[in-house]
Design an enzyme around this catalytic site. Structure first.
Site, PDB file in Angstrom:
ATOM      1  CD  GLU A  23      -2.603   1.185   2.649  1.00 29.61           C
ATOM      2  OE1 GLU A  23      -3.709   1.753   2.653  1.00 29.61           O
ATOM      3  OE2 GLU A  23      -2.112   0.641   3.662  1.00 29.61           O
ATOM      4  CB  CYS A  49      -3.843  -1.422   5.071  1.00 23.88           C
ATOM      5  SG  CYS A  49      -2.728  -0.971   6.437  1.00 23.88           S
ATOM      6  CE  LYS A  84      -7.244   0.988   3.973  1.00 25.26           C
ATOM      7  NZ  LYS A  84      -6.010   1.669   4.432  1.00 25.26           N
TER       8      LYS A  84
END
Length: 495
Positions: A79, A209, A176
């Site tokens: 990321e 993440c 995300k």
């Protein structure tokens, strides 16, 4: 024929043999595939998108070529690796972001031009095509807004994973869902659960993440779609004693019994490090926590797994709070610096704890959650404390999200003060055995993650899990500090 001529022919055949072996690719009939993940330390120049993007793209190209030489079928980058996480606020994001066509368009940036597609996307596409390798990157995406409730600049910005196949074609795109204090990015209005197929017979899921802490999309991939191989890009900020990077990655892969390819952002001075290739219940194949700023390529053979069959259950809705910029948040949170690695620290004073003074057989409870501990501790360090810890309740993540959590743990504290717990100082204490057990609801709502940490913030080598009963044994040579943890999180499906 002269001796020189003979040697030329030998060298020629050796060259041919090397070329063939180095370009070998896994097939659907192969029992395994070769994966590469990159712990990447990006170059970054404040307010200079051209330098930042070009420098990191160039390094990506070299790493892709290096992975290909090691027969990798797929390579994963972290990321924020291309942009760095030193991004401007949203009104200045345009120069850092790129248009990314839908995977349905079957677009190959290397082969054709499209308005708004960045030079970085084209170069990575060409690198994937040239090296005949699947490539996963994370990049800032921009999309024009055409609805009635558009932002001022009429543009949305997303934190996005992009997957290229061996021809450089975009075959998957994931935005995300669970943003971690990222005001420069928008949350997609219609969250997706994204998968992609490969020519070596493996279907992957992907997320980013903070997503790993939530059922959507992470558990939707493993439990609803029964995906056994996951691509995970991350810029993690490690928190002791329960949420350091490799600890979380290994625990999640173990809990779901899936292959996890985790590529981490490297900036230890800010607390970011941790990458690995994890083989479900077989543990890490390779994993690193680096105390110095560096880039590292990890390559490993990954056995293909059989599909799991887990029942789906509904998970209650959770709400997201408004939040500040990540850099401000990290400055406010209590931190500890060990060598050159900065670590956040959980507030252990909220938990039920008891000091260890040597061997112990003990049951400790908190809010009707009880944990059983059997500790053999032949050597006690008078300067360092260890505590048994039990918790059952709601805990906060980064002051923006709340999750249910249950812990049974042995953790280190640097002194008698409970505020020092979660430390990672050197200790002369040794343990012959740590056994922890507790009752955890194994349901669609929960993620049960047994895990351990040694002095390098990596899992212990010699521990076993007997039906969620952790047993850890170690000698004085491999314990300087230790967290041995059995924990469960109650995860929310909807945000």
């Amino acid at each position: 024929m002269s001796n020189n001529t003979n040697w030329r022919w030998v060298l020629f055949y050796l060259l041919i043999a090397y070329t063939r072996s180095s370009s070998q690719a896994s097939t659907p009939d192969s029992k395994s595939y070769i994966a590469a993940v990159v712990e990447f330390a990006p170059e970054s120049m404040t307010n200079n998108s051209v330098f930042t993007l070009q420098s990191n793209t160039f390094e990506y190209e070299k790493l892709i070529e290096n992975a290909t030489k090691q027969n990798a079928d797929i390579i994963v980058f972290p990321e924020d690796g291309i942009t760095s996480y030193n991004l401007p606020m949203k009104n200045e994001m345009d120069a850092w972001a790129t248009v990314i066509p839908s995977a349905k368009a079957k677009y190959t940036p290397c082969a054709s031009n499209m308005t708004g597609v960045s030079e970085t996307l084209k170069r990575i596409s060409c690198a994937a095509k040239k090296n005949k390798i699947y490539v996963v990157i994370n990049i800032a995406e921009k999309e024009a807004c055409t609805s009635n409730d558009c932002p001022k600049k009429k543009t949305y910005y997303y934190n996005t994973n992009v997957v290229f196949d061996r021809n450089g074609t975009i075959i998957a795109k994931y935005r995300k869902i669970n943003l971690y204090i990222e005001p420069e990015f928008d949350r997609p209005k219609h969250p997706e659960v994204v998968t992609f197929d490969t020519d070596f017979g493996v279907k992957f899921g992907t997320f980013i993440c903070f997503d790993i802490m939530f059922a959507e999309p992470a558990l939707s991939l493993t439990r609803d779609l029964e995906i056994n191989d996951i691509v995970f890009t991350t810029a993690w900020f490690s928190e002791t004693p329960f949420l350091t990077a490799v600890q979380t990655q290994a625990g999640w892969a173990y809990a779901e019994n899936v292959n996890l390819l985790a590529a981490g952002y490297n900036n230890p001075s800010r607390g970011s490090t941790g990458s690995g290739i994890y083989l479900g219940r077989n543990g890490p194949s390779k994993a690193i926590m680096l105390f110095n700023q560096t880039t590292k390529l990890l390559v490993a053979e990954v056995p293909k797994m059989k599909a799991l069959s887990l029942k789906s259950q509904e998970i209650p809705e959770s709400k997201e709070n408004k939040h500040a910029h990540i850099h401000d948040e990290l400055r406010r949170k209590r931190e500890v610096v060990e060598e050159s690695l900065k670590l956040l620290r959980d507030n252990v004073s909220l938990y039920q704890t008891e000091i260890l003074n040597g061997n112990a057989t003990k049951t400790l409870c908190h809010n009707n959650h009880c944990c059983n501990f059997t500790i053999q501790m032949p050597n006690v360090d008078p300067n360092v404390q260890y505590r048994i810890v039990v918790f059952n309740g709601i805990r906060n993540l980064a002051k923006i999200r709340w999750i249910g959590a249950r812990f049974c743990a042995v953790i280190q504290c640097s002194d008698n003060n409970i505020e020092s717990c979660g430390s990672v100082v050197n200790s002369t204490a040794t343990f012959d055995e740590i056994r922890i057990s507790g009752k955890f609801e194994d349901s669609r709502n929960s993620l049960i993650m047994p895990n351990t940490l040694n002095k390098l913030l990596l899992p212990l080598q010699n521990w076993t899990d007997y039906d969620r009963d952790i047993k850890s044994t170690a000698s004085s040579n491999n314990i300087a500090y230790l967290f041995s943890i059995l924990m469960a999180f109650l995860l929310a499906r909807f945000l």
